[in-house]
Design an enzyme around this catalytic site. Sequence first.
Site, short mmCIF file in Angstrom:
data_model
loop_
_atom_site.label_atom_id
_atom_site.label_comp_id
_atom_site.label_asym_id
_atom_site.label_seq_id
_atom_site.Cartn_x
_atom_site.Cartn_y
_atom_site.Cartn_z
N SER A 115 0.86 -1.17 0.00
CA SER A 115 0.00 0.00 0.00
C SER A 115 0.90 1.23 0.00
CB SER A 115 -0.87 0.01 1.25
OG SER A 115 -1.62 -1.17 1.31
N CYS A 126 -7.11 -0.83 7.43
CA CYS A 126 -6.01 -1.39 6.63
C CYS A 126 -5.11 -2.26 7.50
CB CYS A 126 -5.18 -0.27 6.00
SG CYS A 126 -3.79 -0.92 5.05
N ASP A 143 -8.47 -2.13 3.06
CA ASP A 143 -7.28 -2.47 2.29
C ASP A 143 -6.55 -3.47 3.18
OD1 ASP A 143 -5.23 -2.39 0.42
OD2 ASP A 143 -4.27 -0.63 1.30
N TRP A 156 -4.74 -7.47 3.96
CA TRP A 156 -4.00 -8.56 3.32
C TRP A 156 -3.64 -9.62 4.34
CZ3 TRP A 156 -2.04 -3.50 3.70
CH2 TRP A 156 -1.04 -3.31 4.67
P1 FAD Z 1 6.71 -14.34 1.41
O1 FAD Z 1 7.95 -15.07 1.07
O2 FAD Z 1 5.76 -14.08 0.34
O3 FAD Z 1 5.97 -15.08 2.60
C1 FAD Z 1 4.76 -14.55 3.08
C2 FAD Z 1 4.07 -15.56 3.99
O4 FAD Z 1 3.73 -16.73 3.26
C3 FAD Z 1 4.92 -16.05 5.14
O5 FAD Z 1 4.84 -15.21 6.24
C4 FAD Z 1 4.32 -17.40 5.43
O6 FAD Z 1 3.18 -17.25 6.24
C5 FAD Z 1 3.89 -17.87 4.07
N1 FAD Z 1 4.93 -18.74 3.50
C6 FAD Z 1 5.85 -18.41 2.57
N2 FAD Z 1 6.63 -19.47 2.28
C7 FAD Z 1 6.20 -20.48 3.05
C8 FAD Z 1 6.58 -21.86 3.21
N3 FAD Z 1 7.58 -22.39 2.52
N4 FAD Z 1 5.89 -22.61 4.07
C9 FAD Z 1 4.86 -22.10 4.77
N5 FAD Z 1 4.46 -20.81 4.67
C10 FAD Z 1 5.11 -20.02 3.83
N6 FAD Z 1 2.95 -5.61 3.55
C11 FAD Z 1 3.57 -4.60 4.20
O7 FAD Z 1 4.51 -4.82 4.96
N7 FAD Z 1 3.18 -3.29 3.99
C12 FAD Z 1 2.18 -2.96 3.16
O8 FAD Z 1 1.86 -1.79 3.00
C13 FAD Z 1 1.50 -4.02 2.47
N8 FAD Z 1 0.48 -3.76 1.63
C14 FAD Z 1 -0.15 -4.77 0.97
C15 FAD Z 1 -1.20 -4.48 0.11
C16 FAD Z 1 -1.84 -5.50 -0.58
C17 FAD Z 1 -2.96 -5.18 -1.52
C18 FAD Z 1 -1.41 -6.84 -0.39
C19 FAD Z 1 -2.08 -7.96 -1.14
C20 FAD Z 1 -0.38 -7.13 0.47
C21 FAD Z 1 0.26 -6.11 1.16
N9 FAD Z 1 1.33 -6.39 2.02
C22 FAD Z 1 1.94 -5.36 2.69
C23 FAD Z 1 1.88 -7.76 2.16
C24 FAD Z 1 3.02 -7.93 1.14
O9 FAD Z 1 2.49 -7.95 -0.18
C25 FAD Z 1 3.80 -9.25 1.30
O10 FAD Z 1 2.91 -10.31 1.38
C26 FAD Z 1 4.67 -9.27 2.51
O11 FAD Z 1 5.57 -8.19 2.49
C27 FAD Z 1 5.47 -10.57 2.61
O12 FAD Z 1 6.22 -10.74 1.43
P2 FAD Z 1 7.54 -11.62 1.40
O13 FAD Z 1 7.88 -11.91 -0.01
O14 FAD Z 1 8.60 -11.01 2.25
O15 FAD Z 1 7.08 -12.97 2.13
#
Ligand code: FAD
Length: 690
Positions: free
Chosen positions: A450, A643, A688, A690
């Site tokens: 966001s 949010c 908003d 997630w």
């Molecule tokens: P990822 O690697 O994608 O992992 C995310 C989660 O998936 C983990 O915590 C775990 O629960 C699960 N996971 C992943 N791999 C495994 C596995 N091997 N086994 C089991 N579980 C697993 N985030 C913010 O910090 N700020 C924002 O403003 C924000 N805004 C968003 C707005 C929208 C519309 C959406 C959809 C999401 C938003 N998010 C926000 C969330 C963000 O998009 C990400 O999902 C978040 O930052 C995590 O991403 P990552 O790639 O670091 O983690």
Amino acid sequence: AELDTLDIIVLAAILLGTVAYFTKGTLWGVTKDPYSSSLGGANGAKAGKTRNLVEAMEESGKNCIIFYGSQTGTAEDYASRLAKEGKSRYGLETMVADLEEYDYDNLDTVPSDKVVMFVLATYGEGEPTDNAVDFYEFITGEDVNFSEGREVPLDNLNYVAFGLGNNTYEHYNSMVRNVNKALEKLGAHRIGEAGEGDDGAGTMEEDFLAWKDPMWVALQRKLGLEEREAVYEPIFGIVEREGLTKDSPEVYVGEPNKMHLEGTPKGPFNAHNPYIAPIATSYELFNVKDRNCLHMEIDISASNLTYQTGDHIAVWPTNPGEEVDRFLDILDLTDKRHNVISVKALEPTAKVPFPTPTTYDAIVRYHMEICAPVSRQFLATLAAFAPDEASKAEMTKLGGDKDYFHSKVNVHHLNIARVLKTVGNGKKWGKIPFSAMIEGVTKLQPRYYSISSSSLEQPKTIAITAVVEKQDLPGREDPFRGVATNYLLALKEKQNGEPEPTPFGLTYEITGPRNRYDGIHVPVHVRHSNFKLPSDPSKPVIMIGPGTGVAPFRGFIRERKKMVENGETVGKTILFFGCRKPTEDFMYEKEWEEAKKVMGDSFELVLAFSRQGTKKVYVQHRLKERSKEINELLEKKAYFYVCGDAANMAREVNTVLAQIISEERGIPEAKAEEIVKNMRASNQYQEDVW
Ligand code: FAD
């Protein structure tokens, strides 16, 4: 133009029989010419491809088309898995199709010995995914017109439906529910139940598995299919390109498309074409060891990207080197990691999910979600390629036993390479065809954030507020780390020349393919959202944004502050913010003080700390304490925004708001809930989450 010279050379080489196509002996036992009908562009898309679904099925001899409406790739992945299983278990001629690429007015001409499957994710507030909008509007439309104009227009149509949703949202699985209703109304015949997967309960995969088996039985009966022993058949052919190296100019080493390969990326920038944006500044928002929250300012001034306050920015991550190495190693591909390969679809309706020629390293690093949760079904498929009998038995058990799988894989957050390593006791799984990995591991997805800046204040710089995903889990030596947020953390550490960067972060290849991201760049695009301030600035706004849920509200508040500086009058602007402790994770504290200075009484910050003192205080408690005032503001048509965490907070806030309305107005709770529903419908209540 699609058929480049290299393709022709490859084709010629194959015709001459000089290319060693069978890279792994009998495993690649495919006899048909892999290039016969798939000489398309990088991802198999053909120019002038038909939008007529019946024609598309006929042209390619298919009797089962599987449409997906997908936002984050899961629905697309499930569609591929259904296609695969239909083919290998029941001999169906299946094809996977993007809803966006077809028209639907001739659904009434699909012959009744064929079947159409819909795998449909519900996005946000009960909306269709971007690629499903047109289909959804068509099929649920008031007076939908079909080509033949029969009275019961879809009496010919056999369909199957599965939805992906999240029960923490108001409109749980509304896509599949509404499409199913519409199809039934039009006289179509559903086979099996309309399945529903629930991401909110964390049971999506299991819901899908539990749904599909009875569906196959029903379909088998309906179409008179015979089940056979499933044998793995690769969908993609892999050819080693001996004349090329990773430095050859035509080889993709992580570039998302041809313009990027040629070093001339151009807009429009979107979900297929990221902008490689410079990061202007980046810093830490938390004041505590071991938890990180990043603030980043991304400069879009040299692009034609635009945004509005409340929109989302998508970040295209790169996988961490440590996991790339683990993945290549367990597949015994380390020595070949930089070998150049072409990947071609062995069947005309399949798409290669990345541009080629490329290298194993680039595919794994830039295009595959190698760290994601593992699918149980996929483990069962891979059992056939185990390095020994014990591993094969273990993989079969993991694939077949839900609880066992959960205890061994899920709770430790293992990714595919870690599972293979554990199951095989470190033995390499060199017999797994790389095609199986391309099919079984989803495409690396951009992550959304966001936007936390105001476009009124800074139209050409986008701010992100992201908490770094890291969890210590029992039974694991190293913590689980999220892909994108640790990549961003690595960028921030590099940008600030931090003396002690996280060792994990160091493994990210942050200078990107051909060092084109050097100088601290990140690939991004912008997604417009409906999460917006009222167009009339004098309207009051109530914002509930604990943790990183504060992100868009930082944008909202800065926007209103700027308006005040410009001499405008703004309505009451209340932010409910929550975190653990004021000394640890109270982000943007100074900015709120500055906002207060400019905005005076029109801005108010209400704080909830969950780990200070003995009582856990959350934003919903604070909201309740302010019942009277909240109700008064709502009566003045205040906009209400939530949010952040979809799982608990958003739902509780919704409940508390209904309680407030009920108590303050002396009306029954059911009535108050109805009012909240109507507020949502009229956009006075926006989420908003997630
Ligand atoms: P990822 O690697 O994608 O992992 C995310 C989660 O998936 C983990 O915590 C775990 O629960 C699960 N996971 C992943 N791999 C495994 C596995 N091997 N086994 C089991 N579980 C697993 N985030 C913010 O910090 N700020 C924002 O403003 C924000 N805004 C968003 C707005 C929208 C519309 C959406 C959809 C999401 C938003 N998010 C926000 C969330 C963000 O998009 C990400 O999902 C978040 O930052 C995590 O991403 P990552 O790639 O670091 O983690």
